[in-house]
Design an enzyme around this catalytic site. Structure first.
Site, PDB file in Angstrom:
ATOM      1  CE  LYS A  14      -7.365   6.712  34.013  1.00  0.00           C
ATOM      2  NZ  LYS A  14      -6.285   7.710  33.890  1.00  0.00           N
ATOM      3  NE  ARG A  89      -7.919  10.585  39.275  1.00  0.00           N
ATOM      4  CZ  ARG A  89      -8.399  10.518  38.026  1.00  0.00           C
ATOM      5  NH1 ARG A  89      -9.391   9.725  37.738  1.00  0.00           N
ATOM      6  NH2 ARG A  89      -7.861  11.253  37.081  1.00  0.00           N
ATOM      7  NE  ARG A 128      -7.786  14.482  27.441  1.00  0.00           N
ATOM      8  CZ  ARG A 128      -7.744  13.566  28.421  1.00  0.00           C
ATOM      9  NH1 ARG A 128      -7.757  12.286  28.138  1.00  0.00           N
ATOM     10  NH2 ARG A 128      -7.673  13.935  29.676  1.00  0.00           N
ATOM     11  NE  ARG A 134     -10.978  16.480  30.706  1.00  0.00           N
ATOM     12  CZ  ARG A 134     -10.527  15.335  31.202  1.00  0.00           C
ATOM     13  NH1 ARG A 134     -10.834  14.205  30.614  1.00  0.00           N
ATOM     14  NH2 ARG A 134      -9.768  15.338  32.275  1.00  0.00           N
ATOM     15  NE  ARG A 146      -5.868  16.374  34.772  1.00  0.00           N
ATOM     16  CZ  ARG A 146      -6.054  16.444  33.452  1.00  0.00           C
ATOM     17  NH1 ARG A 146      -5.848  17.598  32.832  1.00  0.00           N
ATOM     18  NH2 ARG A 146      -6.427  15.401  32.771  1.00  0.00           N
TER      19      ARG A 146
HETATM   20  P1  ADP Z   1      -7.736  12.144  33.540  1.00  0.00           P
HETATM   21  O1  ADP Z   1      -7.534  10.688  33.839  1.00  0.00           O
HETATM   22  O2  ADP Z   1      -7.327  12.494  32.164  1.00  0.00           O
HETATM   23  O3  ADP Z   1      -7.170  13.043  34.590  1.00  0.00           O
HETATM   24  P2  ADP Z   1     -10.519  12.052  34.370  1.00  0.00           P
HETATM   25  O4  ADP Z   1     -11.649  12.367  33.480  1.00  0.00           O
HETATM   26  O5  ADP Z   1     -10.373  10.653  34.882  1.00  0.00           O
HETATM   27  O6  ADP Z   1      -9.250  12.486  33.532  1.00  0.00           O
HETATM   28  O7  ADP Z   1     -10.538  13.019  35.661  1.00  0.00           O
HETATM   29  C1  ADP Z   1     -10.641  14.405  35.564  1.00  0.00           C
HETATM   30  C2  ADP Z   1     -10.661  15.030  36.960  1.00  0.00           C
HETATM   31  O8  ADP Z   1     -11.823  14.551  37.683  1.00  0.00           O
HETATM   32  C3  ADP Z   1      -9.485  14.688  37.871  1.00  0.00           C
HETATM   33  O9  ADP Z   1      -8.382  15.546  37.669  1.00  0.00           O
HETATM   34  C4  ADP Z   1     -10.113  14.861  39.267  1.00  0.00           C
HETATM   35  O10 ADP Z   1     -10.207  16.207  39.625  1.00  0.00           O
HETATM   36  C5  ADP Z   1     -11.540  14.360  39.056  1.00  0.00           C
HETATM   37  N1  ADP Z   1     -11.673  12.923  39.376  1.00  0.00           N
HETATM   38  C6  ADP Z   1     -11.986  11.914  38.500  1.00  0.00           C
HETATM   39  N2  ADP Z   1     -12.030  10.731  39.131  1.00  0.00           N
HETATM   40  C7  ADP Z   1     -11.740  10.972  40.444  1.00  0.00           C
HETATM   41  C8  ADP Z   1     -11.610  10.162  41.600  1.00  0.00           C
HETATM   42  N3  ADP Z   1     -11.799   8.837  41.555  1.00  0.00           N
HETATM   43  N4  ADP Z   1     -11.288  10.759  42.791  1.00  0.00           N
HETATM   44  C9  ADP Z   1     -11.107  12.073  42.856  1.00  0.00           C
HETATM   45  N5  ADP Z   1     -11.197  12.894  41.801  1.00  0.00           N
HETATM   46  C10 ADP Z   1     -11.512  12.376  40.606  1.00  0.00           C
END
Ligand code: ADP
Length: 193
Positions: A14, A89, A128, A134, A146
């Site tokens: 994404k 999400r 990654r 991260r 996750r």
């Molecule tokens: P990825 O898609 O690789 O998991 P992101 O950067 O989108 O990475 O998200 C990293 C973390 O941030 C998630 O595992 C979650 O803990 C938190 N997070 C991100 N977006 C949301 C959301 N919309 N609702 C709840 N938690 C979120």
């Protein structure tokens, strides 16, 4: 306005595709993951709280991310549209987003879901983790959590947009350009409608 949700599990690409899509379509990129990481870096109370969930691979509570998106929408009143990355999400987040956009009379035009096998996701995330710094990317257990959170809480969000004929699926495996071209085709189609 043209509002797009780029949807898919962690590691589906994404972020990579968002960077290209915002240039092509002049959209404002709103990534809740990036917004949360900025809060962590700035050591704000919100960031400190969110980090506890993120480090374990759990979703951050809905009210936290909904509040963040709501203020981001107000920060950019004159954009051509938004690209939502990593949001919504959960079903509650999707409902909140629909309501916020209704106030702007600018609904979601399309949700594109990237489809990638779980085996490929874990491989990409671990890779990654070797370079991204991260902490949620370099641990097998956190990565599985996750993906579990995604399957349980996030996947149902796609059904909502599917039921209102706004969801399309694109294969998230292949070269970055191949996937980008497939995404552009879907967006161009939708823009013509
Ligand atoms: P990825 O898609 O690789 O998991 P992101 O950067 O989108 O990475 O998200 C990293 C973390 O941030 C998630 O595992 C979650 O803990 C938190 N997070 C991100 N977006 C949301 C959301 N919309 N609702 C709840 N938690 C979120």
């Amino acid at each position: 306005m043209f509002n797009l949700i780029l949807f898919g599990p962690p590691g589906s690409g994404k972020g990579t595709q968002s960077e290209k899509l915002i240039l092509q379509y002049h959209l404002k990129h709103l990534s809740t993951g990036d917004l949360l990481r900025s809060e962590i870096n700035a050591q704000t109370p919100l960031g400190i709280e969110a980090k506890k969930f993120m480090d374990k691979g759990q979703l951050v509570p809905d009210e936290v991310v909904i509040g963040m998106i709501s203020s981001a929408l107000d920060t950019y009143p004159d954009v051509k549209g938004f690209l939502f990355d990593g949001f919504p999400r959960t079903s509650a987040q999707a409902e909140a987003l629909d309501k916020l956009l209704e106030l702007k009379r600018a609904p979601i035009n399309i949700m594109i879901a990237l489809k990638v096998t779980e085996e490929e996701l874990v491989k990409r995330l671990l890779k990654r983790g070797q370079t991204s710094g991260r902490s949620d990317d370099d641990n097998d257990v956190v990565i599985r959590t996750r993906i579990g959170e995604y399957n349980k809480k996030t996947a149902p969000v796609a059904d909502h947009y599917k039921s209102i004929n706004k969801m399309v699926m694109v294969k998230g495996e292949g070269t970055v350009d191949e996937i980008f071209n497939a995404l552009c085709k879907e967006i161009d189609n939708r823009m013509r409608q």
